[in-house]
Design a protein around this motif. Sequence first.
Motif, mmCIF file in Angstrom:
data_model
loop_
_atom_site.group_PDB
_atom_site.id
_atom_site.type_symbol
_atom_site.label_atom_id
_atom_site.label_comp_id
_atom_site.label_asym_id
_atom_site.label_seq_id
_atom_site.Cartn_x
_atom_site.Cartn_y
_atom_site.Cartn_z
ATOM 1 N N LEU A 12 0.877 -1.370 0.034
ATOM 2 C CA LEU A 12 0.003 0.051 0.053
ATOM 3 C C LEU A 12 0.849 1.357 0.096
ATOM 4 C CD1 LEU A 12 -2.826 -0.885 2.439
ATOM 5 C CD2 LEU A 12 -3.110 -0.598 0.102
ATOM 6 N N ASN A 13 2.065 1.077 0.647
ATOM 7 C CA ASN A 13 2.708 2.523 0.772
ATOM 8 C C ASN A 13 4.395 1.967 0.568
ATOM 9 O OD1 ASN A 13 2.450 1.452 3.904
ATOM 10 N ND2 ASN A 13 4.457 1.950 3.711
ATOM 11 N N GLU A 14 5.048 3.158 0.133
ATOM 12 C CA GLU A 14 6.412 2.803 -0.132
ATOM 13 C C GLU A 14 7.122 2.565 1.187
ATOM 14 O OE1 GLU A 14 7.827 3.219 -3.137
ATOM 15 O OE2 GLU A 14 5.997 4.116 -4.116
ATOM 16 N N TRP A 15 8.298 1.859 1.026
ATOM 17 C CA TRP A 15 9.004 1.497 2.160
ATOM 18 C C TRP A 15 9.635 2.724 2.986
ATOM 19 C CZ3 TRP A 15 9.325 -2.562 4.754
ATOM 20 C CH2 TRP A 15 8.984 -3.887 4.361
ATOM 21 N N SER A 23 6.089 7.695 11.209
ATOM 22 C CA SER A 23 5.149 8.989 11.316
ATOM 23 C C SER A 23 4.506 9.127 10.225
ATOM 24 C CB SER A 23 6.156 10.240 11.609
ATOM 25 O OG SER A 23 6.676 10.452 10.432
ATOM 26 N N PRO A 24 3.258 9.902 10.199
ATOM 27 C CA PRO A 24 2.439 9.997 9.155
ATOM 28 C C PRO A 24 2.979 10.745 7.894
ATOM 29 C CG PRO A 24 1.211 10.760 11.208
ATOM 30 C CD PRO A 24 2.643 10.253 11.562
ATOM 31 N N ASP A 25 4.130 11.574 8.156
ATOM 32 C CA ASP A 25 4.904 12.254 7.140
ATOM 33 C C ASP A 25 5.373 11.324 6.127
ATOM 34 O OD1 ASP A 25 3.751 14.660 7.952
ATOM 35 O OD2 ASP A 25 5.493 15.103 9.024
ATOM 36 N N GLU A 26 5.928 10.095 6.978
ATOM 37 C CA GLU A 26 6.717 9.162 5.773
ATOM 38 C C GLU A 26 5.917 8.194 5.114
ATOM 39 O OE1 GLU A 26 9.125 7.048 8.945
ATOM 40 O OE2 GLU A 26 9.950 8.926 9.673
ATOM 41 N N TRP A 27 4.524 8.065 5.508
ATOM 42 C CA TRP A 27 3.662 7.332 4.812
ATOM 43 C C TRP A 27 3.364 7.886 3.406
ATOM 44 C CZ3 TRP A 27 -0.870 6.392 2.360
ATOM 45 C CH2 TRP A 27 -1.322 5.222 2.085
ATOM 46 N N VAL A 28 3.699 7.113 2.420
ATOM 47 C CA VAL A 28 3.560 7.650 1.055
ATOM 48 C C VAL A 28 3.050 6.502 0.315
ATOM 49 C CG1 VAL A 28 4.795 8.489 -1.253
ATOM 50 C CG2 VAL A 28 5.573 9.196 0.901
ATOM 51 N N ALA A 29 1.733 6.816 -0.374
ATOM 52 C CA ALA A 29 1.037 5.519 -1.079
ATOM 53 C C ALA A 29 1.693 5.226 -2.231
ATOM 54 C CB ALA A 29 -0.414 6.043 -1.375
ATOM 55 N N VAL A 30 1.674 3.756 -2.702
ATOM 56 C CA VAL A 30 2.449 3.268 -3.746
ATOM 57 C C VAL A 30 1.376 3.446 -4.841
ATOM 58 C CG1 VAL A 30 2.641 1.160 -5.325
ATOM 59 C CG2 VAL A 30 3.516 1.223 -2.750
ATOM 60 N N PRO A 31 1.859 4.220 -6.072
ATOM 61 C CA PRO A 31 1.052 4.637 -7.166
ATOM 62 C C PRO A 31 -0.132 3.531 -7.569
ATOM 63 C CG PRO A 31 3.239 5.279 -7.505
ATOM 64 C CD PRO A 31 3.295 4.484 -6.453
ATOM 65 N N SER A 32 -1.308 3.964 -7.697
ATOM 66 C CA SER A 32 -2.486 3.288 -8.006
ATOM 67 C C SER A 32 -3.137 2.316 -7.034
ATOM 68 C CB SER A 32 -2.054 2.330 -9.256
ATOM 69 O OG SER A 32 -1.228 1.218 -9.042
ATOM 70 N N ALA A 33 -2.226 1.930 -5.699
ATOM 71 C CA ALA A 33 -2.545 0.978 -4.714
ATOM 72 C C ALA A 33 -3.748 1.304 -4.066
ATOM 73 C CB ALA A 33 -1.339 0.882 -3.718
ATOM 74 N N LEU A 34 -3.932 2.842 -4.017
ATOM 75 C CA LEU A 34 -5.346 2.911 -3.143
ATOM 76 C C LEU A 34 -6.520 2.666 -3.916
ATOM 77 C CD1 LEU A 34 -4.142 6.281 -1.502
ATOM 78 C CD2 LEU A 34 -3.976 4.086 -0.634
ATOM 79 N N VAL A 80 -10.272 8.390 -2.482
ATOM 80 C CA VAL A 80 -10.467 7.936 -3.657
ATOM 81 C C VAL A 80 -11.539 6.787 -3.557
ATOM 82 C CG1 VAL A 80 -7.971 8.333 -4.579
ATOM 83 C CG2 VAL A 80 -8.561 5.990 -3.353
ATOM 84 N N GLY A 81 -12.366 6.655 -2.718
ATOM 85 C CA GLY A 81 -13.590 5.946 -2.319
ATOM 86 C C GLY A 81 -13.121 4.639 -1.937
ATOM 87 N N ALA A 82 -12.044 4.568 -1.138
ATOM 88 C CA ALA A 82 -11.463 3.085 -0.770
ATOM 89 C C ALA A 82 -11.547 3.089 0.818
ATOM 90 C CB ALA A 82 -10.136 3.039 -1.343
ATOM 91 N N ARG A 83 -11.369 2.037 1.412
ATOM 92 C CA ARG A 83 -10.978 1.677 2.702
ATOM 93 C C ARG A 83 -10.805 0.288 2.933
ATOM 94 N NH1 ARG A 83 -15.335 -0.448 6.490
ATOM 95 N NH2 ARG A 83 -16.912 -1.510 5.184
ATOM 96 N N VAL A 84 -9.882 0.305 4.099
ATOM 97 C CA VAL A 84 -9.370 -1.016 4.650
ATOM 98 C C VAL A 84 -10.279 -0.996 6.058
ATOM 99 C CG1 VAL A 84 -7.316 -1.834 5.942
ATOM 100 C CG2 VAL A 84 -7.136 -0.866 3.935
ATOM 101 N N GLU A 85 -10.821 -2.337 6.217
ATOM 102 C CA GLU A 85 -11.824 -2.501 7.245
ATOM 103 C C GLU A 85 -11.461 -2.428 8.650
ATOM 104 O OE1 GLU A 85 -14.530 -5.612 6.312
ATOM 105 O OE2 GLU A 85 -14.881 -4.928 4.342
#
Length: 194
Positions: A12-15, A23-34, A80-85
Amino acid sequence: MKIAILDRDGTLNEWGAQGFIGSPDEWVAVPSALEAVSRLNRAGWHVVVATNQPGLGRGLFDVIELNAVHAKMQRELAAVGARVEAVFFCPHAPDEDCLCRKPGAALFEQIADRYGAEGPEIWAIGSGVEHLQAGKVLGAHLVFVESTARPVSCDDVNLPEGSERYPDLEAVVNMLLPLSDGEASATDSAPASH
């Protein structure tokens, strides 16, 4: 029932620069994953995350920071209209010999119990071999995502027997949910070949 148990980091996110996200600042989504998660949601799949978080056990960050990371993840998914339960995590350091640290299967067993899911209904999708090893214990479908896998060649990864390889989560979802007319994808849905 169909349930996708996703590994978080590398799927879901880059390493993170230090090999983890503290930290939240370090969380970057993998392109197209969301967007891929959104497609699973719309198709009626349950999507959850199972993640090792040894930084908690090592004192590198605390639960408040981890919850803030997951809150950012959920906000970006919602955009993007998604969710993890649900997010299931192991808080232990590797030397604590717990049962929940992947490749231990306790997190996967908790998820299966919560959803009343059997092995054939579960898809273990992740960029870490430990994630697939945990899924194999339950008889889940095993899918290795190579997009931002740990710094190791996919040829060097000893995947459990029966694992499939795809370049990213979008390609996995393209395989699971063939594109309908008018839907476009930036990634070929064929498995990666090496």
